[in-house]
Structure formats: structure tokens, C-alpha cells
Scaffold this motif. Structure first.
Motif, mmCIF file in Angstrom:
data_model
loop_
_atom_site.group_PDB
_atom_site.id
_atom_site.type_symbol
_atom_site.label_atom_id
_atom_site.label_comp_id
_atom_site.label_asym_id
_atom_site.label_seq_id
_atom_site.Cartn_x
_atom_site.Cartn_y
_atom_site.Cartn_z
ATOM 1 N N LEU A 11 0.854 -1.189 0.000
ATOM 2 C CA LEU A 11 0.000 0.000 0.000
ATOM 3 C C LEU A 11 0.886 1.233 0.000
ATOM 4 O O LEU A 11 1.810 1.341 0.819
ATOM 5 N N VAL A 12 0.594 2.160 -0.900
ATOM 6 C CA VAL A 12 1.389 3.381 -1.007
ATOM 7 C C VAL A 12 0.470 4.538 -1.358
ATOM 8 O O VAL A 12 -0.570 4.336 -2.000
ATOM 9 N N GLN A 13 0.854 5.730 -0.950
ATOM 10 C CA GLN A 13 0.071 6.907 -1.303
ATOM 11 C C GLN A 13 0.384 7.329 -2.733
ATOM 12 O O GLN A 13 1.467 7.042 -3.267
ATOM 13 N N ALA A 14 -0.553 8.031 -3.325
ATOM 14 C CA ALA A 14 -0.346 8.559 -4.671
ATOM 15 C C ALA A 14 0.925 9.403 -4.700
ATOM 16 O O ALA A 14 1.188 10.182 -3.780
ATOM 17 N N GLY A 15 1.703 9.205 -5.761
ATOM 18 C CA GLY A 15 2.976 9.888 -5.879
ATOM 19 C C GLY A 15 4.148 9.099 -5.333
ATOM 20 O O GLY A 15 5.307 9.470 -5.557
ATOM 21 N N GLY A 16 3.866 8.026 -4.634
ATOM 22 C CA GLY A 16 4.908 7.209 -4.039
ATOM 23 C C GLY A 16 5.493 6.202 -5.020
ATOM 24 O O GLY A 16 5.147 6.189 -6.209
ATOM 25 N N SER A 17 6.383 5.360 -4.492
ATOM 26 C CA SER A 17 7.095 4.386 -5.320
ATOM 27 C C SER A 17 7.057 3.002 -4.691
ATOM 28 O O SER A 17 6.969 2.860 -3.470
ATOM 29 N N LEU A 18 7.136 2.008 -5.547
ATOM 30 C CA LEU A 18 7.304 0.624 -5.140
ATOM 31 C C LEU A 18 8.203 -0.056 -6.155
ATOM 32 O O LEU A 18 8.229 0.335 -7.329
ATOM 33 N N ARG A 19 8.897 -1.092 -5.707
ATOM 34 C CA ARG A 19 9.654 -1.921 -6.633
ATOM 35 C C ARG A 19 9.208 -3.363 -6.480
ATOM 36 O O ARG A 19 9.297 -3.948 -5.397
ATOM 37 N N LEU A 20 8.753 -3.929 -7.585
ATOM 38 C CA LEU A 20 8.359 -5.331 -7.620
ATOM 39 C C LEU A 20 9.529 -6.162 -8.124
ATOM 40 O O LEU A 20 10.295 -5.722 -8.982
ATOM 41 N N SER A 21 9.629 -7.372 -7.573
ATOM 42 C CA SER A 21 10.648 -8.314 -8.002
ATOM 43 C C SER A 21 9.981 -9.607 -8.438
ATOM 44 O O SER A 21 8.934 -9.986 -7.908
ATOM 45 N N CYS A 22 10.610 -10.281 -9.389
ATOM 46 C CA CYS A 22 10.124 -11.574 -9.845
ATOM 47 C C CYS A 22 11.335 -12.485 -10.040
ATOM 48 O O CYS A 22 12.136 -12.267 -10.950
ATOM 49 N N ALA A 23 11.455 -13.466 -9.165
ATOM 50 C CA ALA A 23 12.573 -14.402 -9.220
ATOM 51 C C ALA A 23 12.138 -15.665 -9.961
ATOM 52 O O ALA A 23 11.108 -16.251 -9.630
ATOM 53 N N ALA A 24 12.949 -16.057 -10.935
ATOM 54 C CA ALA A 24 12.637 -17.232 -11.736
ATOM 55 C C ALA A 24 13.553 -18.390 -11.361
ATOM 56 O O ALA A 24 14.738 -18.198 -11.088
ATOM 57 N N SER A 25 12.997 -19.585 -11.376
ATOM 58 C CA SER A 25 13.790 -20.792 -11.144
ATOM 59 C C SER A 25 13.269 -21.897 -12.037
ATOM 60 O O SER A 25 12.162 -21.818 -12.577
ATOM 61 N N GLY A 26 14.092 -22.927 -12.200
ATOM 62 C CA GLY A 26 13.678 -24.042 -13.032
ATOM 63 C C GLY A 26 14.346 -23.998 -14.397
ATOM 64 O O GLY A 26 15.420 -23.433 -14.569
ATOM 65 N N ARG A 27 13.683 -24.559 -15.379
ATOM 66 C CA ARG A 27 14.247 -24.682 -16.725
ATOM 67 C C ARG A 27 14.525 -23.297 -17.320
ATOM 68 O O ARG A 27 13.724 -22.388 -17.158
ATOM 69 N N THR A 28 15.643 -23.177 -18.008
ATOM 70 C CA THR A 28 15.997 -21.898 -18.619
ATOM 71 C C THR A 28 16.203 -22.056 -20.106
ATOM 72 O O THR A 28 16.584 -23.127 -20.593
#
Length: 125
Positions: A11-28
């Protein structure tokens, strides 16, 4: 099999920032595309940003250009979505996805093979 695990929502206020991460594993694969999609209640899943893993080309939906940045970390096999200047209309569940064997960044969720479980992003006004 491929597993994608997202983190970083909140949850963030308007004008704020977030960073999402997505870690992958398995077959490449040597060639694939990682994408971020989002889905708000009662709406269809929509493309947010994508990156070609092999050459780093990126693509964004118009409404997030200049505010969101997608990037990748080879060593960690992780893709990020830095979201700045967030707006209430950015509120949604955000999903990362992978399309194996492609360097074309599709905006259709139907093209992607693997999906994470989703992470909620809520922007308050």
C-alpha cells in the motif's frame, strides 16, 4: 518446469514508489521474454511492461511510460519493475510472466507460458 515468485507489492500513497521483483527458477532458455501484467477487479489482465532477456529491449504500455522501469539481473535471474509517481489507477494485482523461445515482447497475456502468483499493489489518493 519454471517457477516465478513475485514480491514487493503493498500500500502506497499517490505519488509514491514501489519496486516489484520476480525471481525465476527451473528450466531456462537462452531466449525468452519477461513481462509484467496487472489486473484490477472487474477488468481484463493488461500488459504493463516487458523485457527481452537476451538483449534487454523493453516495451511499456503508454500510461506507465516515464514512470515505470523494467530491468533484469542475470546473476539473480530476477526481473524488476520500479514504479514511481504511482496513481490510484495503478491499483491492481501485478503478475510477472515468461514467454520461452521468443525475443518479441508481446502485449497479449495469451502468449506467455508461465505466471507468478501475483502481488497486490494499492495506491491511495
Amino acid at each position: 518446469q519454471v517457477q516465478l515468485v513475485e514480491s514487493g507489492g503493498g500500500l502506497v500513497q499517490a505519488g509514491g514508489s514501489l519496486r516489484l521483483s520476480c525471481a525465476a527458477s527451473g528450466r531456462t532458455f537462452s531466449t525468452y521474454v519477461m513481462g509484467w501484467f496487472r489486473q484490477a477487479p472487474g477488468k481484463e489482465r493488461e500488459f504493463v511492461a516487458g523485457i527481452s532477456w537476451s538483449d534487454g529491449r523493453t516495451s511499456y504500455r503508454d500510461s506507465v511510460k516515464g514512470r515505470f522501469t523494467i530491468s533484469r539481473d542475470y546473476a539473480k535471474n530476477t526481473v524488476y519493475l520500479q514504479m514511481n509517481s504511482l496513481k490510484p489507477e495503478d491499483t491492481a494485482v501485478y503478475y510477472c510472466a515468461r514467454w520461452d523461445g521468443s525475443s518479441y515482447i508481446s502485449t497479449s497475456h495469451l502468449d506467455y507460458d508461465y505466471w507468478g502468483q501475483g502481488t497486490q499493489v494499492t495506491v491511495s489518493s
